[in-house]
Design a protein around this motif. Sequence first.
Motif, short mmCIF file in Angstrom:
data_model
loop_
_atom_site.label_atom_id
_atom_site.label_comp_id
_atom_site.label_asym_id
_atom_site.label_seq_id
_atom_site.Cartn_x
_atom_site.Cartn_y
_atom_site.Cartn_z
N LYS A 43 0.84 -1.21 0.00
CA LYS A 43 0.00 0.00 0.00
C LYS A 43 0.87 1.26 0.00
O LYS A 43 0.55 2.24 -0.68
CB LYS A 43 -0.92 0.00 1.22
CG LYS A 43 -2.04 -1.03 1.11
CD LYS A 43 -2.88 -1.09 2.38
CE LYS A 43 -3.95 -2.16 2.27
NZ LYS A 43 -4.73 -2.31 3.50
N THR A 44 1.95 1.22 0.75
CA THR A 44 2.87 2.36 0.80
C THR A 44 3.53 2.58 -0.56
O THR A 44 3.65 3.71 -1.03
CB THR A 44 3.93 2.15 1.90
OG1 THR A 44 3.26 1.99 3.16
CG2 THR A 44 4.89 3.31 1.98
N PHE A 45 3.94 1.48 -1.21
CA PHE A 45 4.51 1.60 -2.55
C PHE A 45 3.52 2.28 -3.50
O PHE A 45 3.88 3.19 -4.25
CB PHE A 45 4.91 0.22 -3.09
CG PHE A 45 5.44 0.28 -4.50
CD1 PHE A 45 6.75 0.67 -4.74
CD2 PHE A 45 4.62 -0.03 -5.58
CE1 PHE A 45 7.23 0.75 -6.05
CE2 PHE A 45 5.09 0.06 -6.88
CZ PHE A 45 6.41 0.44 -7.12
N CYS A 46 2.27 1.84 -3.46
CA CYS A 46 1.25 2.43 -4.35
C CYS A 46 1.05 3.91 -4.07
O CYS A 46 0.97 4.71 -5.00
CB CYS A 46 -0.08 1.68 -4.19
SG CYS A 46 -0.02 0.01 -4.83
N LYS A 47 0.95 4.26 -2.80
CA LYS A 47 0.71 5.65 -2.41
C LYS A 47 1.77 6.59 -2.97
O LYS A 47 1.45 7.67 -3.48
CB LYS A 47 0.68 5.75 -0.88
CG LYS A 47 0.56 7.16 -0.33
CD LYS A 47 -0.80 7.74 -0.58
CE LYS A 47 -0.93 9.11 0.06
NZ LYS A 47 -2.22 9.73 -0.25
N TYR A 48 3.04 6.20 -2.89
CA TYR A 48 4.12 7.13 -3.26
C TYR A 48 4.63 6.95 -4.69
O TYR A 48 5.25 7.85 -5.23
CB TYR A 48 5.26 7.03 -2.24
CG TYR A 48 4.78 7.52 -0.89
CD1 TYR A 48 4.61 8.88 -0.65
CD2 TYR A 48 4.42 6.63 0.11
CE1 TYR A 48 4.12 9.33 0.56
CE2 TYR A 48 3.93 7.07 1.32
CZ TYR A 48 3.78 8.42 1.54
OH TYR A 48 3.29 8.87 2.74
N SER A 49 4.33 5.81 -5.32
CA SER A 49 4.69 5.63 -6.73
C SER A 49 3.57 6.07 -7.64
O SER A 49 3.78 6.31 -8.83
CB SER A 49 5.00 4.16 -7.02
OG SER A 49 3.83 3.37 -6.89
N LEU A 50 2.35 6.16 -7.09
CA LEU A 50 1.12 6.44 -7.82
C LEU A 50 0.73 5.31 -8.77
O LEU A 50 -0.10 5.49 -9.66
CB LEU A 50 1.18 7.78 -8.56
CG LEU A 50 1.37 9.00 -7.66
CD1 LEU A 50 1.49 10.26 -8.50
CD2 LEU A 50 0.24 9.11 -6.65
N VAL A 51 1.32 4.13 -8.58
CA VAL A 51 0.93 2.95 -9.34
C VAL A 51 -0.32 2.36 -8.70
O VAL A 51 -0.38 2.19 -7.48
CB VAL A 51 2.06 1.89 -9.34
CG1 VAL A 51 1.60 0.59 -9.99
CG2 VAL A 51 3.30 2.43 -10.05
N ASP A 52 -1.34 2.08 -9.52
CA ASP A 52 -2.54 1.37 -9.05
C ASP A 52 -2.25 -0.11 -9.09
O ASP A 52 -1.74 -0.63 -10.09
CB ASP A 52 -3.74 1.65 -9.95
CG ASP A 52 -4.20 3.10 -9.94
OD1 ASP A 52 -3.85 3.83 -8.99
OD2 ASP A 52 -4.92 3.48 -10.88
N ILE A 53 -2.59 -0.81 -8.01
CA ILE A 53 -2.42 -2.27 -7.97
C ILE A 53 -3.67 -2.92 -7.40
O ILE A 53 -4.14 -2.55 -6.32
CB ILE A 53 -1.20 -2.68 -7.13
CG1 ILE A 53 0.10 -2.19 -7.76
CG2 ILE A 53 -1.15 -4.21 -6.96
CD1 ILE A 53 1.36 -2.55 -6.98
#
Length: 194
Positions: A43-53
């Motif tokens: 979730k943290t990766f998605c938040k700061y990369s702006l990648v939707d997963i």
Amino acid sequence: MKCRTNTLKRETKETNVYVCTNIDGTGNIDVNTGIKFLDHLIKTFCKYSLVDITLKVKSKDQIIHHIVEDIAICIGKSINKSLGDRSNITRFGFASIPMDESIVETTIDLITRTYCKIGLNFKRNMIEDIYKEDILHFFDSLLKNMKCCTHISLKYGDNDHHIAEAAIKSLAVAFRFSSSIDNRLGVPSTKEVM
């Protein structure tokens, strides 16, 4: 601009994994791996990369290592496919992220020559509900399957939770910049091939 998305399914005797990635997203996440700290990292990766997963996983053998590994493989492969031929990307990214007393730095090159060096120096064997070796394996499997060159290093820090969180944040921010579009670049390599 072509939409940079991918959907991937992986079925083994150990797990079933479905993942959908959108590099040009807004950080939307739909994930429940059954491992709380792993969910937190994704979730943290998605938040700061702006990648939707969107991620669905079913464990067949209930072995955490297999869940972590297969999830990382699938997310990495899906992001790799989402990048397409990697034309017009910035290619390089760097981020130095603090988390209280800890600072972790990530340098990434989205060239398809795979290499990763991860130096996080965790002190405890367990961080929340996951072994440190599985956290390190998550990073390693993710990056190798993304097919990129990445160095993640702890500058300093004492709290393993903070170190892991700073690591995923620095990776996310570095990836966001390296995958950003710059149409002036064409193929971002003097070799004219990624």
